[in-house]
Design a protein around this motif. Structure first.
Motif, PDB file in Angstrom:
ATOM      1  N   THR A 376      -6.831  64.902  99.590  1.00  0.00           N
ATOM      2  CA  THR A 376      -6.759  63.771 100.520  1.00  0.00           C
ATOM      3  C   THR A 376      -8.135  63.193 100.852  1.00  0.00           C
ATOM      4  OG1 THR A 376      -6.861  65.289 102.389  1.00  0.00           O
ATOM      5  CG2 THR A 376      -4.664  64.682 101.596  1.00  0.00           C
ATOM      6  N   GLY A 377      -9.200  63.721 100.236  1.00  0.00           N
ATOM      7  CA  GLY A 377     -10.548  63.221 100.508  1.00  0.00           C
ATOM      8  C   GLY A 377     -10.712  61.784 100.023  1.00  0.00           C
ATOM      9  N   ARG A 378     -11.321  60.947 100.882  1.00  0.00           N
ATOM     10  CA  ARG A 378     -11.443  59.535 100.555  1.00  0.00           C
ATOM     11  C   ARG A 378     -12.746  58.993 101.123  1.00  0.00           C
ATOM     12  NH1 ARG A 378      -7.587  55.322  99.875  1.00  0.00           N
ATOM     13  NH2 ARG A 378      -8.437  53.303 100.502  1.00  0.00           N
ATOM     14  N   ALA A 379     -13.447  58.150 100.363  1.00  0.00           N
ATOM     15  CA  ALA A 379     -14.670  57.519 100.860  1.00  0.00           C
ATOM     16  C   ALA A 379     -14.956  56.255 100.069  1.00  0.00           C
ATOM     17  CB  ALA A 379     -15.858  58.471 100.749  1.00  0.00           C
ATOM     18  N   THR A 380     -15.606  55.306 100.746  1.00  0.00           N
ATOM     19  CA  THR A 380     -15.987  54.054 100.095  1.00  0.00           C
ATOM     20  C   THR A 380     -17.500  53.894 100.150  1.00  0.00           C
ATOM     21  OG1 THR A 380     -13.895  52.996 100.697  1.00  0.00           O
ATOM     22  CG2 THR A 380     -15.738  51.539 100.139  1.00  0.00           C
ATOM     23  N   VAL A 381     -18.091  53.519  99.047  1.00  0.00           N
ATOM     24  CA  VAL A 381     -19.517  53.205  98.987  1.00  0.00           C
ATOM     25  C   VAL A 381     -19.647  51.751  98.571  1.00  0.00           C
ATOM     26  CG1 VAL A 381     -21.654  53.597  97.683  1.00  0.00           C
ATOM     27  CG2 VAL A 381     -20.341  55.544  98.550  1.00  0.00           C
ATOM     28  N   ARG A 382     -20.524  51.036  99.279  1.00  0.00           N
ATOM     29  CA  ARG A 382     -20.816  49.653  98.907  1.00  0.00           C
ATOM     30  C   ARG A 382     -22.003  49.633  97.954  1.00  0.00           C
ATOM     31  NH1 ARG A 382     -20.567  48.186 104.953  1.00  0.00           N
ATOM     32  NH2 ARG A 382     -18.864  46.679 105.130  1.00  0.00           N
ATOM     33  N   THR A 383     -21.924  48.831  96.931  1.00  0.00           N
ATOM     34  CA  THR A 383     -23.072  48.655  96.055  1.00  0.00           C
ATOM     35  C   THR A 383     -23.065  47.245  95.484  1.00  0.00           C
ATOM     36  OG1 THR A 383     -24.323  49.646  94.235  1.00  0.00           O
ATOM     37  CG2 THR A 383     -21.930  49.547  93.957  1.00  0.00           C
ATOM     38  N   THR A 384     -23.935  47.009  94.522  1.00  0.00           N
ATOM     39  CA  THR A 384     -24.024  45.696  93.881  1.00  0.00           C
ATOM     40  C   THR A 384     -24.103  45.923  92.388  1.00  0.00           C
ATOM     41  OG1 THR A 384     -26.420  45.768  94.097  1.00  0.00           O
ATOM     42  CG2 THR A 384     -25.207  44.648  95.842  1.00  0.00           C
ATOM     43  N   ASP A 385     -24.075  44.836  91.636  1.00  0.00           N
ATOM     44  CA  ASP A 385     -24.185  44.959  90.192  1.00  0.00           C
ATOM     45  C   ASP A 385     -25.653  45.109  89.777  1.00  0.00           C
ATOM     46  OD1 ASP A 385     -24.619  42.377  91.109  1.00  0.00           O
ATOM     47  OD2 ASP A 385     -23.903  41.423  89.299  1.00  0.00           O
ATOM     48  N   LEU A 386     -25.848  45.469  88.511  1.00  0.00           N
ATOM     49  CA  LEU A 386     -27.193  45.558  87.943  1.00  0.00           C
ATOM     50  C   LEU A 386     -27.381  44.334  87.063  1.00  0.00           C
ATOM     51  CD1 LEU A 386     -29.861  46.866  87.260  1.00  0.00           C
ATOM     52  CD2 LEU A 386     -28.666  48.475  85.776  1.00  0.00           C
ATOM     53  N   SER A 387     -28.158  43.404  87.581  1.00  0.00           N
ATOM     54  CA  SER A 387     -28.234  42.080  86.968  1.00  0.00           C
ATOM     55  C   SER A 387     -29.621  41.795  86.400  1.00  0.00           C
ATOM     56  CB  SER A 387     -27.938  41.027  88.043  1.00  0.00           C
ATOM     57  OG  SER A 387     -29.010  41.029  88.986  1.00  0.00           O
ATOM     58  N   HIS A 388     -29.711  40.720  85.678  1.00  0.00           N
ATOM     59  CA  HIS A 388     -31.041  40.262  85.223  1.00  0.00           C
ATOM     60  C   HIS A 388     -31.954  40.021  86.417  1.00  0.00           C
ATOM     61  CE1 HIS A 388     -30.363  40.061  80.998  1.00  0.00           C
ATOM     62  NE2 HIS A 388     -29.306  39.299  81.123  1.00  0.00           N
ATOM     63  N   ALA A 389     -31.406  39.464  87.481  1.00  0.00           N
ATOM     64  CA  ALA A 389     -32.234  39.143  88.642  1.00  0.00           C
ATOM     65  C   ALA A 389     -32.806  40.410  89.277  1.00  0.00           C
ATOM     66  CB  ALA A 389     -31.410  38.369  89.670  1.00  0.00           C
ATOM     67  N   TYR A 390     -32.031  41.499  89.270  1.00  0.00           N
ATOM     68  CA  TYR A 390     -32.553  42.761  89.799  1.00  0.00           C
ATOM     69  C   TYR A 390     -33.759  43.214  88.984  1.00  0.00           C
ATOM     70  CZ  TYR A 390     -32.956  47.649  91.126  1.00  0.00           C
ATOM     71  OH  TYR A 390     -33.452  48.854  91.564  1.00  0.00           O
ATOM     72  N   VAL A 391     -33.601  43.157  87.665  1.00  0.00           N
ATOM     73  CA  VAL A 391     -34.713  43.572  86.791  1.00  0.00           C
ATOM     74  C   VAL A 391     -35.923  42.657  87.021  1.00  0.00           C
ATOM     75  CG1 VAL A 391     -35.471  43.757  84.388  1.00  0.00           C
ATOM     76  CG2 VAL A 391     -33.198  44.588  85.057  1.00  0.00           C
ATOM     77  N   GLU A 392     -35.660  41.384  87.106  1.00  0.00           N
ATOM     78  CA  GLU A 392     -36.753  40.422  87.277  1.00  0.00           C
ATOM     79  C   GLU A 392     -37.507  40.684  88.575  1.00  0.00           C
ATOM     80  OE1 GLU A 392     -37.565  38.435  84.944  1.00  0.00           O
ATOM     81  OE2 GLU A 392     -39.272  37.606  86.032  1.00  0.00           O
ATOM     82  N   GLU A 393     -36.752  40.823  89.654  1.00  0.00           N
ATOM     83  CA  GLU A 393     -37.367  40.964  90.967  1.00  0.00           C
ATOM     84  C   GLU A 393     -38.182  42.256  91.058  1.00  0.00           C
ATOM     85  OE1 GLU A 393     -35.910  39.974  95.500  1.00  0.00           O
ATOM     86  OE2 GLU A 393     -34.581  39.738  93.787  1.00  0.00           O
ATOM     87  N   ASN A 394     -37.687  43.303  90.404  1.00  0.00           N
ATOM     88  CA  ASN A 394     -38.333  44.606  90.546  1.00  0.00           C
ATOM     89  C   ASN A 394     -39.368  44.921  89.489  1.00  0.00           C
ATOM     90  OD1 ASN A 394     -37.201  45.918  92.949  1.00  0.00           O
ATOM     91  ND2 ASN A 394     -35.277  45.458  91.918  1.00  0.00           N
ATOM     92  N   SER A 395     -39.462  44.082  88.481  1.00  0.00           N
ATOM     93  CA  SER A 395     -40.465  44.358  87.458  1.00  0.00           C
ATOM     94  C   SER A 395     -41.777  43.655  87.780  1.00  0.00           C
ATOM     95  CB  SER A 395     -39.959  43.936  86.076  1.00  0.00           C
ATOM     96  OG  SER A 395     -39.625  42.577  86.061  1.00  0.00           O
ATOM     97  N   ALA A 396     -41.795  42.871  88.825  1.00  0.00           N
ATOM     98  CA  ALA A 396     -43.017  42.136  89.141  1.00  0.00           C
ATOM     99  C   ALA A 396     -43.335  42.210  90.617  1.00  0.00           C
ATOM    100  CB  ALA A 396     -42.854  40.676  88.716  1.00  0.00           C
ATOM    101  N   TYR A 397     -42.848  43.250  91.297  1.00  0.00           N
ATOM    102  CA  TYR A 397     -42.960  43.281  92.750  1.00  0.00           C
ATOM    103  C   TYR A 397     -44.380  43.437  93.264  1.00  0.00           C
ATOM    104  CZ  TYR A 397     -42.161  44.687  97.584  1.00  0.00           C
ATOM    105  OH  TYR A 397     -42.181  44.773  98.944  1.00  0.00           O
ATOM    106  N   SER A 398     -45.149  44.366  92.661  1.00  0.00           N
ATOM    107  CA  SER A 398     -46.478  44.607  93.232  1.00  0.00           C
ATOM    108  C   SER A 398     -47.524  43.687  92.650  1.00  0.00           C
ATOM    109  CB  SER A 398     -46.894  46.074  93.034  1.00  0.00           C
ATOM    110  OG  SER A 398     -47.354  46.301  91.720  1.00  0.00           O
ATOM    111  N   SER A 399     -47.157  42.932  91.619  1.00  0.00           N
ATOM    112  CA  SER A 399     -48.166  42.066  91.009  1.00  0.00           C
ATOM    113  C   SER A 399     -48.075  40.675  91.613  1.00  0.00           C
ATOM    114  CB  SER A 399     -47.987  42.025  89.496  1.00  0.00           C
ATOM    115  OG  SER A 399     -46.655  41.686  89.175  1.00  0.00           O
TER     116      SER A 399
END
Lengths: 399, 399
Positions: A376-399
């Motif tokens: 009877t164990g039940r739980a919901t986790v919210r997440t998002t997709d792994l998109s081009h925009a995620y890669v883009e945003e995170n590959s240039a964050y500190s530069s």
């Protein structure tokens, strides 16, 4: 309780709170980057939860320490730098910031000690903060706050990093007390880039213990179950401050529920504005031996790159869901598993369902349901997709 | 032992083995999709390691079963479909394939039982295989194999899915015995898309126990430490077959080392051809309490989306490395950690090192080293970056 959630209000919705947000020059862009939330009382009870990461930023070390008193008068927050992995000098910077806030508030007439000031920082890990600007900003933000009763939205804007919109919400309880809050970032315990920061306020009368109980219960079911990319920040902080200005003492149950609803709404806002998001995904695992097992399985799915890229492509790829579920640390029986997308079963009784490849996932919201058929164990986790925009945003964050 | 590794040879390099690869029409593209490896003896000892996923494809269930005998005469492998999550009918398909191979080999004069035939499948999870084409292909691939002594490269090509090049290698030991192998995919225990399949052959004389020891030792240090995206396939299989045709019985130590070197080289080939790879990344954690702790920490880093996107962007973002390391399940002291990229320290003694943001990571190979300063445990995990190409390839796989 069916009190509406109002997103045009935030930390200053409850009586007894002031806030402000200014541009102190910490961010090179000149955007708002320093926020202050002040509790004018009469009470100053408080509670907090922090990142579980063993690498903790200086402001987390500081705020965790001051929270042991169960009291807070103010929270100062900056974006533009996380002040994490900055060594003893970084900790001195945090301490100096709290001292400066206490001095400026005391000068203004609100007698405050540094021990009553929590500090939160967010931004790139590893760089020292420009302390001349931070300290100059502290003077300015206190002046700004003194000028008016409501700077809640400016405060919510001043803590944004890659957020595209400020996140705030308020709930006015029918019994005449209120909970408000603001947040930035995308997660807690397993959050996305940089930091998830959240300040909650209430004018209810509540002890530090009551606040702690309400906050932990809410965080466990909300921020703990928002998992954008499985990465856990060095700076995550959620604070809850009570002013008692309403003179109403809610039951623990009522306080719990109001805090939970505010946290849940802020979570939904964080998810909707997560980095690179094109799909808002809710993953529910049911039929697990325990709720913890269900949560672990849902988290495993929320972190699976192949599941997340498939959903980015609107692909009802139930095979990847099964493959990910197959790695849970408890015993499962694949033949008892049912996998559904948006309510349509795609896998059941050990094989694919007719039409499974044609389920329409082109909309922005996707529900993935996995019934393990065990308990009877039940739980919901919210997440998002792994998109081009995620890669883009995170590959240039500190530069 | 300094015997060279020869990548123009594969499973047919050792004496006593034949192989072939054909296009059976399983793939819509018409590319090669069915491979056969035959051990002509005189010995037929064998060992295998399989996915740890609880959701296991029909061919894994079958091959695991036949391997309990410690004997194999043949391996039949198909691309174009994983035959995973296909229920009892899918298992019947695998069984029928093994029976067909045994019958065709027996007709040709090599008396074989289905129990001596391992089956491997790779491709999309969830669809039944087109059995008419598989069974027709079995007849054809046996004929093809009968026609010549070396179809090793065709076999290596016939098991490719999103691989862009076939992977094979051979090592000729100075004592006149040989180990050869072929592989496809990108990982084991935590591999990338679809499946990692590998068939190793040797003409050494070796018992099933000796093969099992050598294979497990090698897999633990090679395929187990290749982690492209943390996702674990339903179909992963590594098989090692010995013909004894060299009439040489190597020591366990010599066998271990030769199998390790062949597996290590195949791993390097898998890493270099992983989906969407633009950087080949080696993550070494040292100074951990134990080797297992080091391996766990290295794996955590190899799976961290923020670390992987930073490296895609050639960004020496040591803060993300520290944040990821902070989640290890054993106690660490951030002040004792040193983080280096390509040999240049970027974080030490609790703070960033001078010039840390300027380390050049624009080349295709990146070494990330984390010294925890606690003990002598050390391990290296190979991974790749998280790139736009990875997202692209995996967001449209089943469509």
């Amino acid at each position: 309780m069916t009190a509406p959630l109002i997103r045009t209000q935030g930390v200053t919705a409850p009586a007894g709170f002031r806030a402000a947000g200014i541009a102190a020059g910490i961010k090179a862009s000149g955007a708002l980057d320093l926020a202050l939330v002040l509790n004018e009382g009469p009470d100053h009870t408080a509670a907090g939860v922090f990142t579980r990461n063993q690498v903790q930023a200086a402001p987390v070390l500081w705020s965790r320490q001051v929270l042991t008193t169960g009291r807070l008068r103010a929270v100062v927050l900056n974006s533009g730098g996380a002040n994490a992995c900055t060594g003893p000098l970084g900790f001195q910077d945090t301490h100096a910031t709290a001292e400066a806030v206490a001095a400026a508030l005391s000068d203004w007439g609100s007698e405050t000690g540094a021990i009553e000031v929590a500090v939160c920082s967010t931004g790139l890990i590893g760089d020292r903060l420009p302390m001349d600007r931070v300290l100059g900003g502290v003077t300015e933000v206190v002046q700004e706050m003194a000028g008016g009763l409501s700077g809640g939205e400016e405060a919510a804007r001043a803590i944004m990093t890659t957020d595209t919109v400020p996140k705030q919400v308020a709930l006015h309880h029918p019994d005449n007390w209120t909970v408000g809050g603001m947040a930035k970032g995308a997660g807690m315990m397993a959050p996305s880039l940089a930091t998830m920061l959240c300040v909650l306020t209430t004018d209810a009368v509540a002890s530090a213990e009551a606040l702690d109980t309400a906050l932990r219960r809410a965080a466990t079911r909300t921020f703990d179950r928002l998992d954008i990319d499985g990465s856990c920040s060095t700076n995550d902080t959620v604070l809850l401050l009570a002013s008692g200005a309403s003179e109403i003492t809610p039951t623990q149950e009522a306080l719990d529920e109001a805090v939970l609803r505010v946290c849940d709404d802020l979570c939904a806002q964080l998810q909707a504005d997560a980095e690179g998001v094109t799909k808002r995904i809710a993953i529910t695992v049911s039929g697990a031996p325990t709720e913890d097992d269900a949560l672990g399985a849902a988290r495993l799915l929320a972190r699976d790159s192949l599941v997340k890229t498939a959903l980015f492509g609107s692909d009802p790829n139930w095979g990847r869901v099964l493959a990910a579920v197959g790695m849970v640390p408890f015993t499962i029986d694949p033949n008892r598993i049912t996998v559904s997308f948006n309510g349509s079963p795609t896998f059941a009784n050990g094989a694919g369902a007719p039409g499974a490849r044609e389920v329409d996932l082109t909309g922005p919201d996707i529900e993935v349901s996995v019934d393990l058929g065990l308990g009877t164990g039940r739980a919901t986790v919210r997440t998002t997709d792994l998109s081009h925009a995620y890669v883009e945003e995170n590959s240039a964050y500190s530069s």
